[in-house]
Scaffold this motif. Structure first.
Motif, PDB file in Angstrom:
ATOM      1  N   UNK A 564      -3.823 -10.352-127.154  1.00  0.00           N
ATOM      2  CA  UNK A 564      -5.165 -10.308-127.517  1.00  0.00           C
ATOM      3  C   UNK A 564      -5.258 -10.903-128.857  1.00  0.00           C
ATOM      4  N   UNK A 565      -4.335 -10.445-129.722  1.00  0.00           N
ATOM      5  CA  UNK A 565      -4.182 -10.938-131.328  1.00  0.00           C
ATOM      6  C   UNK A 565      -2.603 -10.702-131.591  1.00  0.00           C
ATOM      7  N   UNK A 566      -2.344 -12.017-131.907  1.00  0.00           N
ATOM      8  CA  UNK A 566      -0.841 -12.096-132.563  1.00  0.00           C
ATOM      9  C   UNK A 566      -1.016 -11.940-134.210  1.00  0.00           C
ATOM     10  N   UNK A 567      -0.333 -10.541-134.464  1.00  0.00           N
ATOM     11  CA  UNK A 567      -0.674 -10.363-135.913  1.00  0.00           C
ATOM     12  C   UNK A 567       0.855 -10.635-136.589  1.00  0.00           C
ATOM     13  N   UNK A 568       1.886 -10.940-135.699  1.00  0.00           N
ATOM     14  CA  UNK A 568       3.290 -10.893-136.380  1.00  0.00           C
ATOM     15  C   UNK A 568       3.817 -11.974-135.539  1.00  0.00           C
ATOM     16  N   UNK A 569       4.385 -13.050-135.785  1.00  0.00           N
ATOM     17  CA  UNK A 569       5.373 -13.627-135.121  1.00  0.00           C
ATOM     18  C   UNK A 569       6.176 -14.986-135.846  1.00  0.00           C
ATOM     19  N   UNK A 570       7.566 -15.373-135.925  1.00  0.00           N
ATOM     20  CA  UNK A 570       7.907 -16.189-136.709  1.00  0.00           C
ATOM     21  C   UNK A 570       9.495 -16.442-136.219  1.00  0.00           C
ATOM     22  N   UNK A 571       9.746 -17.407-137.098  1.00  0.00           N
ATOM     23  CA  UNK A 571      11.448 -17.861-137.118  1.00  0.00           C
ATOM     24  C   UNK A 571      11.924 -18.284-138.440  1.00  0.00           C
ATOM     25  N   UNK A 572      13.171 -17.925-138.480  1.00  0.00           N
ATOM     26  CA  UNK A 572      13.718 -18.366-139.747  1.00  0.00           C
ATOM     27  C   UNK A 572      13.954 -19.867-140.123  1.00  0.00           C
ATOM     28  N   UNK A 573      14.019 -20.215-141.265  1.00  0.00           N
ATOM     29  CA  UNK A 573      14.444 -21.557-141.667  1.00  0.00           C
ATOM     30  C   UNK A 573      15.259 -21.408-143.201  1.00  0.00           C
ATOM     31  N   UNK A 574      16.224 -22.314-143.291  1.00  0.00           N
ATOM     32  CA  UNK A 574      16.634 -22.364-144.487  1.00  0.00           C
ATOM     33  C   UNK A 574      15.581 -23.129-145.633  1.00  0.00           C
ATOM     34  N   UNK A 575      16.122 -22.363-146.956  1.00  0.00           N
ATOM     35  CA  UNK A 575      15.266 -22.982-148.101  1.00  0.00           C
ATOM     36  C   UNK A 575      15.967 -24.429-148.323  1.00  0.00           C
ATOM     37  N   UNK A 576      15.213 -25.262-148.911  1.00  0.00           N
ATOM     38  CA  UNK A 576      15.435 -26.710-149.393  1.00  0.00           C
ATOM     39  C   UNK A 576      16.818 -26.622-150.294  1.00  0.00           C
ATOM     40  N   UNK A 577      17.557 -27.740-150.345  1.00  0.00           N
ATOM     41  CA  UNK A 577      18.364 -27.931-151.139  1.00  0.00           C
ATOM     42  C   UNK A 577      18.258 -27.659-152.601  1.00  0.00           C
ATOM     43  N   UNK A 578      16.867 -28.244-152.825  1.00  0.00           N
ATOM     44  CA  UNK A 578      16.446 -28.294-154.485  1.00  0.00           C
ATOM     45  C   UNK A 578      16.367 -26.692-154.847  1.00  0.00           C
TER      46      UNK A 578
END
Length: 888
Positions: A564-578
C-alpha cells in the motif's frame, strides 16, 4: 485558560508591548571555553555549540575523522572523559530577576553540570532541553560553568549490565560499538551499515542563561482545522513560571499577518494557574476566513504560503513578558486507513485497508526518500548550507515527502522551516531504530520528556505529516531478529510499555490531529487490532513496507511484491572516484580488495551483492584495465536502473493495488563509502538522483515488460487535471542506429491524480532478434508541458547486439549570468553518431552542476544546461568536461 475570538475580516490596530522587556538571554557561545580530557594531557579551545571530535580536529589533535581509517583510529576519544569549562560575566541587574536559568537546548549525552564548583544537575539525553535553576550558584562578575561528559561507550555498557535489551552490539563489519540502545542518543553514532562509529560528545545545540520575572513563553502549538469556509486556529502556549500553585494575571495576544498586507489581532486578559512544577498552559481559539489565507500544498501540487504568527505574553502594565514568532501554513492532512474495496472494488487486491495521505481533501501519491543525519557529528548537522543543498536537491526531483529516519536526530528548526518553505512533507520517526529498548523508570522518564518536547517544538510546522514510533522494531520483534523465541513475550510487553503506554498518549494529547503510527513498517490499524505486533507486519494489504532483495534481477518489474505504501527500499552503489579520493591519497586503496574499501563497506556481503546485481544486466570483465573505475560507474548505473524500475512499479500499482507512496532509501550520505544514497557526501548527485527526476516526473509514460513478453503501458498523472486527447508514441530501435525501425502511435488518457493502464497491445514474445532492439516511449498532449522519454530493454544489456562505440562531440556556449544568485548558465551541446547508454558528464575542476545526466541517447543531438558559481569562458568549461558511458 481558554479564550475564543472570532476575527472580523479587516485590519486591526495592534499595540506592541516592546518596551521594558523582562526576558533577557545571555548566549554562552561567546563565553571563553576550554576543553580538557580526564588526565589533563589535552587542553584545547572549546566551542558551543560544538563537540569534542570537532574541537579536537580544529586543534590538530586528531585528523579528519572521515579520512582513511580515522573513524577507528580516533575512537579513543569516545572512551575518555571530557570537560568543557566556560567563563562568562553577569551583572547585578541580571541576577536581580526572579529566574536565572541555565538552558541547554541540546547536550550530548551523559554529563554532570557545575557552576562555580557547585553541582547544579546532570543530563542523560541528547534529545531534550535541560533547564537548571542557577540563581543561588551565580555571582556578580565572572562565573565558571563546567560540564563533565561521561564516555558514551562506558555509560551504555554500565546501563546494559542492569537493563540489557537486545541486540548487544552492531555486526562486526560495522566497526562499531555496543549497547547504543541504552542511551537516548543518536543510534547511528555507534555505527550503521551506511556510516562510521563516531560516538559524539558535546554541547551540540545552543546554551544560554535566561533571566526573567514571573513567566516565560517556552513553546506554542498550533492546531488548525477547516470548518466550512473558515479555518479554526487553536493556539496553546506552554509557559514556565517562577512560582508554583499560584494564579497570575496577564494579557495573552497574537497577531497573524495574512493576505493583502493585513494583520489580524486577537487577545484578552487571562488568569494563569501555575502547576506544582511551575508550568502552565494558555489557550486561544481563533476563527479565520478562508478568504484571507491561501492553502499550503506539498511540492509539485501547489504553492507553500506561510504566515507570520506572533504570540505575546504581557503583564497588566502592557509590558511584554515573553514573545514567540512562528511561520504557519493552512492545510489539512489525513492518513486514510479504510476498507480497500472502497478504492479497488471487488478485485483480489481489495482485501485489507488503504494507506494514503489526503492533503486538503485530495489523495496524493507521496514521492520521496529517506533522510539520515546531514553529518555523522550532530554538532555539524545543522549547517544551513548543507541542509539547503540537500533539501533543494530533493525539491528539484519532485520530492513531496521525506522520512526522517528513527536512528538519527530530530533535525534543526532550520531544517523543518525549509521543509515548510519547499513543500516537503516530513514523515517523522521518533528516535528508536532496529533494536529492543529498556523500560526502566529512568529510561521512560527520559523518553517522556523527549516526546513532549519534540512534539510541542515541531507541531506547528505544516510540513509534519505524521509521527512514527520507531524504525523496524515491530518487524524485528515479530521476526525474532535479536533474541531467543522464548523472550518474545517479555519484549512484547516492553514494546507496548514504551511505544503504546508511554509515547502514544503523549502524542495524541499534544497533537490530536496527526496520526501516530506505532512503528514503520507496520500494518497500521490492523497491527493495533492484533495487539500492536502483527502476525505479518509486511502484509501488502495494510500499512507501509520496507523491502530489500539483493538476489533477484532488480531491473525486472515482475519481481517486486505489492504494497500500500513503500516507505523504504533501495540498493547500494559505490561513491564516485572523485569523492572517494577525498578520503584517501593512497592509490593502493583504490581497489575492491584493499583494506581501505573493506573497512568502508559495512553491509555484510555488500560488494558481492553489488557485483551480482551488475552481472545480471551489465558486462564488466575482471581483466579490464579500467575495472575499478568501471565498477564504481556501473554500480551507479545498476542502482539508478533498479530504483527506476521499482519506483515505477509502485507508481503503476496505484492503478490496481492503490499503492500511494514511494520513499526510497536513502537521500544523503555521511561519508565516502558504498551506500544506498542518491547524493554523495559533499552534495554531488549520483546517477540515481538524476534518474529520480525522471521516474518521479509528474507525467510519465511507464511501460512494464511482463514475463509473457507482453508490454503493459501505464500513464502516470500526478496533476489535478486529467489527460485526454493525447498520443503515446512507441519507437522500436536497433542498437546500432539512431533512426527508429518502427513507430506506433496510440490514444492515451488518464484521470487526475491517477495511474491508468492504457489500452495498448504490445507483445514481444514473437518478436525476432530481441537482443538487437529496444523500445522508446513518449507522450504528446496539449495540456502537458513536458514528459520524459522512457524505455524498455527486452534483453540484458550485456547480451545485446549492435551497441557500438560512439563518437561524442561536446560544445559549450555561455547563456547568461543570473543576477538573483550570481550563477552563470551555459548550454552544453552533445552530438553522437550512435546509440549511447548512460552518458555521464563530469566537470570536476569547475564548481557547478549539470541539470541532467546519465543520458540514454537515441537521438543525434541534445542540449543540457550547466550552472556554475564561476564566470568562466565557455572554452574552459568545454575543456574540463569528461564523460563515461556503458558499452559491452
Amino acid at each position: 485558560m481558554k479564550m475564543n475570538t472570532c476575527v472580523l475580516l479587516q485590519a486591526f490596530v495592534f499595540l506592541f508591548y516592546v518596551n521594558n522587556v523582562t526576558s533577557v538571554r545571555l548566549d554562552l557561545s561567546a563565553a571563553h571555553w576550554k576543553l580538557t580530557n580526564k588526565n589533563g594531557s589535552i587542553a584545547v579551545r572549546g566551542s558551543v555549540p560544538g563537540g569534542v571530535y570537532t574541537d579536537l580536529n580544529k586543534a590538530g589533535i586528531i585528523g579528519d575523522v572521515l579520512y582513511g581509517f580515522n573513524d577507528v583510529l580516533s575512537r579513543w576519544v569516545a572512551y575518555d572523559t571530557w570537560t568543557y569549562t566556560g567563563k562568562f560575566n553577569v551583572s547585578a541587574a541580571d541576577l536581580s530577576t526572579e529566574a536565572v536559568n541555565l538552558v541547554f537546548d541540546g547536550i550530548d549525552t551523559v554529563a554532570f553540570v557545575e557552576i562555580n564548583n557547585t553541582p547544579v544537575g546532570s543530563t542523560s539525553s541528547m534529545f531534550v532541553r535541560y533547564v537548571f535553576n542557577v540563581k543561588e550558584q551565580m555571582q556578580i562578575g565572572e562565573n565558571v560553568l563546567k560540564i563533565t561528559f561521561v564516555s558514551p561507550i562506558e555509560a551504555a555498557n554500565i546501563r546494559s549490565q542492569k537493563h540489557f535489551a537486545a541486540p548487544a552490539c552492531v555486526p562486526d563489519v560495522y566497526n562499531g560499538e555496543c549497547h547504543v540502545n541504552q542511551l537516548r542518543k543518536m543510534q547511528a553514532s555507534f555505527s550503521w551499515d551506511w556510516g562510521p562509529a563516531l560516538p559524539s560528545v558535546g554541547i551540540w545545540k545552543p546554551a544560554y542563561i535566561e533571566f526573567y520575572n514571573s513567566l516565560i513563553l517556552r513553546t506554542v502549538t498550533t492546531h488548525i482545522k477547516k470548518v466550512d469556509s473558515h479555518w479554526q486556529l487553536r493556539l496553546l502556549a506552554y509557559l514556565e513560571s517562577t512560582k508554583s500553585n499560584e494564579i497570575l494575571q496577564a494579557y495573552f495576544s497574537a497577531s497573524l499577518q495574512v493576505e493583502g498586507g493585513q494583520t489580524l489581532v486577537f487577545g484578552g486578559d487571562v488568569d494563569i494557574n501555575t502547576k506544582e512544577d511551575k508550568t502552565a498552559e494558555v489557550e486561544l481559539n481563533i476563527t479565520i476566513s478562508e478568504n484571507v489565507v491561501r492553502m499550503w500544498w506539498p511540492n509539485g501540487y501547489g504553492d507553500q504560503p506561510l504566515y507570520e504568527l506572533n504570540v505575546y505574553l504581557s503583564n497588566s502594565h502592557d509590558v511584554e513578558i515573553s514573545h514567540k514568532k512562528l511561520l504557519i501554513g493552512f492545510r489539512t492532512i489525513e492518513l486514510i486507513e479504510e476498507d480497500a474495496s472502497i478504492k479497488l472494488g471487488n478485485s483480489t487486491s481489495a482485501k485489507g485497508l488503504t494507506f494514503y495521505f489526503k492533503v486538503n481533501g485530495y489523495p496524493l501519491f507521496m514521492k520521496g526518500s529517506n533522510w539520515i543525519p546531514a553529518n555523522i557529528l550532530p554538532e555539524l548537522g545543522s549547517d544551513e548550507r548543507i541542509i539547503d543543498s540537500l533539501l533543494t536537491s530533493a525539491r528539484d526531483i519532485h520530492t513531496a515527502m521525506l522520512r526522517v529516519w528513527g536512528g538519527g536526530i530530530y533535525e534543526s528548526d532550520y531544517f523543518y522551516t525549509r521543509c515548510d518553505q519547499l513543500g516537503i512533507l516530513v514523515w517523522q520517526d521518533f528516535m528508536f531504530a532496529c533494536a529492543m529498548y529498556p523500560v526502566d523508570a529512568e529510561f521512560l522518564s527520559n523518553v517522556k520528556t523527549e516526546i513532549e518536547q519534540t512534539v510541542t517544538n515541531l507541531q506547528h510546522h505544516p510540513s509534519i505529516a505524521l509521527w512514527s514510533g520507531n524504525n523496524e522494531n515491530e518487524a524485528a520483534l515479530r521476526g525474532n531478529w535479536y533474541s531467543k523465541p522464548s523472550e518474545f513475550n517479555k519484549y512484547k510487553q516492553d514494546y507496548i510499555k514504551l511505544y503504546v503506554d508511554t509515547i502514544k498518549p503523549i502524542v495524541e494529547a499534544l497533537d490530536p490531529n496527526r496520526r501516530y503510527l506505532i512503528s514503520s513498517p507496520t500494518n497500521g490499524l490492523e497491527s493495533e487490532k492484533e495487539g500492536y505486533i502483527a502476525t505479518n507486519p509486511y502484509d501488502p494489504h495494510y500499512g507501509d513496507t520496507h523491502y530489500y532483495n539483493y538476489i533477484i534481477d532488480n531491473w525486472d518489474y515482475n519481481v517486486y511484491p505489492a504494497t500500500r505504501f513503500a516507505s523504504e527500499y533501495g540498493f547500494q552503489s559505490m561513491p564516485s572516484l572523485a569523492v572517494l579520493k577525498t578520503a584517501t591519497k593512497d592509490h593502493k586503496d583504490l581497489s575492491l580488495d584493499s583494506e581501505f574499501l573493506k573497512h568502508r563497506q559495512h553491509h555484510p556481503n555488500g560488494y558481492v551483492y553489488i557485483e551480482q546485481q551488475m552481472d545480471k544486466r551489465l558486462m564488466l570483465e575482471k581483466n579490464d584495465t579500467k575495472y575499478f573505475e568501471k565498477f564504481l560507474f556501473y554500480s551507479q548505473i545498476s542502482q539508478a536502473m533498479s530504483l527506476k524500475v521499482q519506483t515505477e512499479y509502485y507508481r503503476q500499482s496505484q492503478a490496481d493495488w492503490y499503492t500511494m507512496g514511494a520513499l526510497y532509501w536513502q537521500l544523503n550520505d555521511v561519508w565516502q563509502a558504498p551506500s544506498w544514497s542518491g547524493i554523495e557526501h559533499g552534495g554531488r548527485w549520483k546517477m540515481l538522483h538524476y534518474f529520480a527526476n525522471t521516474f518521479f516526473a509528474p507525467v510519465l509514460v511507464s511501460p512494464r515488460l511482463l514475463l509473457s513478453g507482453d508490454v503493459d503501458v501505464y500513464l502516470l498523472n500526478d496533476r489535478f487535471v486529467p489527460i485526454f486527447d493525447s498520443k503515446i508514441t512507441v519507437e522500436f530501435f536497433n542498437w546500432s542506429s539512431l533512426v527508429p525501425i518502427k513507430t506506433e502511435s496510440y490514444d492515451a488518457a488518464a484521470e487526475a491524480l491517477s495511474s491508468k493502464k492504457q489500452n495498448i497491445e504490445i507483445d514481444l514474445w514473437d518478436e525476432p532478434n530481441l537482443d538487437e532492439i529496444f523500445l522508446r516511449f513518449s507522450l504528446k498532449s496539449d495540456g502537458v508541458a513536458s514528459s520524459p522519454y522512457n524505455y524498455i530493454f527486452p534483453k540484458p544489456l550485456k547480451s545485446v547486439k549492435g551497441l557500438n562505440v560512439p563518437r561524442i562531440q561536446i560544445h559549450v556556449t555561455k547563456v547568461k549570468q543570473r543576477r538573483v544568485d550570481n550563477l552563470t548558465e551555459y548550454n552544453v551541446d552533445i552530438r553522437v553518431d550512435t546509440v549511447v547508454l548512460f552518458l555521464w558528464l563530469e566537470a570536476a575542476s569547475v564548481d557547478g552542476h549539470f541539470e541532467d545526466n546519465g543520458f540514454i541517447l537515441a537521438q543525434p543531438y541534445i542540449r543540457v544546461k550547466y550552472t556554475s558559481k564561476s564566470n568562466m569562458k565557455p572554452q574552459k568549461l568545454e575543456k574540463s568536461i569528461t564523460f563515461q558511458y556503458y558499452v559491452n
